[in-house]
Design an enzyme around this catalytic site. Structure first.
Site, mmCIF file in Angstrom:
data_model
loop_
_atom_site.group_PDB
_atom_site.id
_atom_site.type_symbol
_atom_site.label_atom_id
_atom_site.label_comp_id
_atom_site.label_asym_id
_atom_site.label_seq_id
_atom_site.Cartn_x
_atom_site.Cartn_y
_atom_site.Cartn_z
ATOM 1 N N GLY A 156 0.814 -1.229 0.000
ATOM 2 C CA GLY A 156 0.000 0.000 0.000
ATOM 3 C C GLY A 156 0.841 1.269 0.000
ATOM 4 N N GLU A 183 1.727 1.741 -3.521
ATOM 5 C CA GLU A 183 0.466 2.093 -4.201
ATOM 6 C C GLU A 183 0.091 3.553 -3.919
ATOM 7 O OE1 GLU A 183 -1.465 -1.447 -2.536
ATOM 8 O OE2 GLU A 183 -2.128 -1.939 -4.560
ATOM 9 N N GLU A 218 2.690 -8.353 -1.893
ATOM 10 C CA GLU A 218 1.435 -8.967 -1.439
ATOM 11 C C GLU A 218 1.342 -10.465 -1.696
ATOM 12 O OE1 GLU A 218 1.673 -5.991 -2.837
ATOM 13 O OE2 GLU A 218 0.283 -4.595 -1.878
HETATM 14 N N1 COA Z 1 1.632 -3.909 8.702
HETATM 15 C C1 COA Z 1 1.677 -3.907 10.057
HETATM 16 N N2 COA Z 1 2.794 -3.738 10.756
HETATM 17 C C2 COA Z 1 3.936 -3.578 10.088
HETATM 18 C C3 COA Z 1 3.977 -3.570 8.669
HETATM 19 C C4 COA Z 1 2.756 -3.748 7.976
HETATM 20 N N3 COA Z 1 2.687 -3.723 6.638
HETATM 21 N N4 COA Z 1 5.269 -3.409 8.271
HETATM 22 C C5 COA Z 1 5.998 -3.302 9.393
HETATM 23 N N5 COA Z 1 5.207 -3.401 10.493
HETATM 24 C C6 COA Z 1 5.594 -3.342 11.904
HETATM 25 C C7 COA Z 1 6.255 -4.650 12.351
HETATM 26 O O1 COA Z 1 5.264 -5.605 12.704
HETATM 27 C C8 COA Z 1 7.038 -4.158 13.554
HETATM 28 O O2 COA Z 1 6.138 -3.966 14.628
HETATM 29 P P1 COA Z 1 6.531 -4.503 16.129
HETATM 30 O O3 COA Z 1 7.791 -3.751 16.471
HETATM 31 O O4 COA Z 1 5.355 -4.107 16.953
HETATM 32 O O5 COA Z 1 6.750 -5.967 15.986
HETATM 33 C C9 COA Z 1 7.493 -2.764 13.117
HETATM 34 O O6 COA Z 1 6.614 -2.374 12.080
HETATM 35 C C10 COA Z 1 8.914 -2.749 12.586
HETATM 36 O O7 COA Z 1 9.000 -3.685 11.511
HETATM 37 P P2 COA Z 1 10.115 -4.846 11.430
HETATM 38 O O8 COA Z 1 9.564 -5.944 10.564
HETATM 39 O O9 COA Z 1 10.565 -5.232 12.813
HETATM 40 O O10 COA Z 1 11.293 -4.075 10.694
HETATM 41 P P3 COA Z 1 12.459 -4.713 9.809
HETATM 42 O O11 COA Z 1 13.464 -3.643 9.615
HETATM 43 O O12 COA Z 1 12.928 -6.011 10.405
HETATM 44 O O13 COA Z 1 11.782 -5.074 8.408
HETATM 45 C C11 COA Z 1 10.317 -4.650 6.498
HETATM 46 C C12 COA Z 1 11.268 -4.048 7.573
HETATM 47 C C13 COA Z 1 9.696 -3.512 5.745
HETATM 48 C C14 COA Z 1 11.150 -5.523 5.551
HETATM 49 C C15 COA Z 1 9.262 -5.532 7.188
HETATM 50 O O14 COA Z 1 8.656 -4.754 8.222
HETATM 51 C C16 COA Z 1 8.159 -6.011 6.280
HETATM 52 O O15 COA Z 1 8.373 -6.914 5.498
HETATM 53 N N6 COA Z 1 6.933 -5.437 6.412
HETATM 54 C C17 COA Z 1 5.774 -5.860 5.682
HETATM 55 C C18 COA Z 1 5.849 -5.432 4.240
HETATM 56 C C19 COA Z 1 4.651 -5.925 3.465
HETATM 57 O O16 COA Z 1 4.470 -7.100 3.259
HETATM 58 N N7 COA Z 1 3.794 -4.992 3.051
HETATM 59 C C20 COA Z 1 2.652 -5.289 2.241
HETATM 60 C C21 COA Z 1 1.442 -5.368 3.085
HETATM 61 S S1 COA Z 1 0.008 -5.749 2.111
#
Ligand code: COA
Length: 260
Positions: free
Chosen positions: A112, A115, A135
């Site tokens: 998103g 997007e 996704e």
């Molecule tokens: N939705 C909800 N929470 C999210 C999020 C999302 N899309 N992306 C990150 N967060 C939260 C994590 O759960 C974490 O929360 P917490 O500390 O309460 O556990 C916090 O943000 C930090 O993220 P974290 O994953 O620990 O950071 P990182 O540096 O290890 O990794 C990313 C960064 C971006 C690679 C990883 O957060 C990620 O893959 N996020 C999801 C991306 C995704 O799939 N987006 C599409 C959604 S449809």
């Protein structure tokens, strides 16, 4: 207006919106989407705001996606409704605003988040940004317009690969694809973006709004972009901005547009 998940400010004709959930990497929950709608709407209706810049709080993320924790247990109907409401309230809404919107992508722009950046009229990125539509790694597809806007911006084959692999690209790749217009060091991102905004502001807000509508018409089903261009071109002739712009040119002075 006060918001819980975003910050807004105005300065020198620029309305800035900052998504402010850095502990969740600025993930877009439903409340944030509603607040973003309200903030964009308020700036678009404010004639003092000539350009809107959207960015994310912190150095790590623009937006790391839709908030996964909110939809993990949704039904088929709830999933479809989430996408429909989000598209109407934010993504289509931003794309069709008459005020130019620039995304200043300051870090991860995933799902998103990408997007949202793609709904903006164009994008500037900091050199640490990473972009992707992951996704399918979650068992779902992009639902906020990603399957439509990514191929429009980068071409069908690149969009297919990016979406199928759920991979992330760096900013040099994003720039070579035409997904972002400029890449700058993170410390310079906002000043650089404001510099582009100040060039836009010299021009007629009325004409810019009509140009956005004509450009967007090319991407709308059942709409002929050339006809929209002709109609919008004609409408300009009835405006104060057109009279001011042409008169100022003939009088060899700088135009002072009022946007009407
Ligand atoms: N939705 C909800 N929470 C999210 C999020 C999302 N899309 N992306 C990150 N967060 C939260 C994590 O759960 C974490 O929360 P917490 O500390 O309460 O556990 C916090 O943000 C930090 O993220 P974290 O994953 O620990 O950071 P990182 O540096 O290890 O990794 C990313 C960064 C971006 C690679 C990883 O957060 C990620 O893959 N996020 C999801 C991306 C995704 O799939 N987006 C599409 C959604 S449809």
């Amino acid at each position: 207006m006060t918001y819980e998940n975003i910050l807004t400010s105005t300065e020198n004709g620029i309305g800035q919106i900052t998504i402010n959930r850095p502990s969740k990497l600025n993930a877009l929950n439903v409340a944030t989407i509603q607040e973003l709608h309200d903030a964009f709407d308020a700036f678009d209706k404010n004639s003092e705001v000539k350009v809107i810049i959207i960015t994310g709080e912190g150095e790590k993320a623009f937006v790391a996606g839709a908030d996964i924790s909110e939809f993990a247990n949704f039904s088929i109907e709830e999933g479809a409704q989430l996408a429909a409401q989000g598209q109407e309230l934010l993504f289509d809404f931003v794309e069709n605003l008459k005020t130019p919107v620039i995304a200043a992508v300051n870090g991860f722009a995933l799902g998103g988040g990408l997007e949202l950046a793609m709904s903006c009229h164009f994008r500037v990125a900091s050199d640490n940004a990473k972009m992707g539509l992951p996704e399918v790694s979650l068992g779902v597809i992009p639902g906020y317009g990603g399957t439509q806007r990514l191929p429009q911006l980068v071409g069908k084959g690149r969009a297919m690969e990016l979406i199928m692999t759920a991979g992330m690209i760096d900013t040099e790749t994003a720039k070579s694809y035409g997904l972002v217009n400029h890449v700058v060091p993170q410390t310079e991102l906002l000043e650089f973006t404001k510099g582009i905004a100040s060039k836009i502001m010299r021009n007629s807000p009325m004409a810019i709004g009509k140009a956005i509508s004509a450009i967007n018409a090319n991407y709308k089903d059942g709409v002929n972009g050339f006809e929209t261009e002709i109609k919008n071109f004609g409408k300009c002739f009835g405006t104060e901005d057109f009279r001011e712009g042409t008169t100022a040119f003939l009088e060899k002075r700088k135009a002072d547009f009022n946007g009407k």
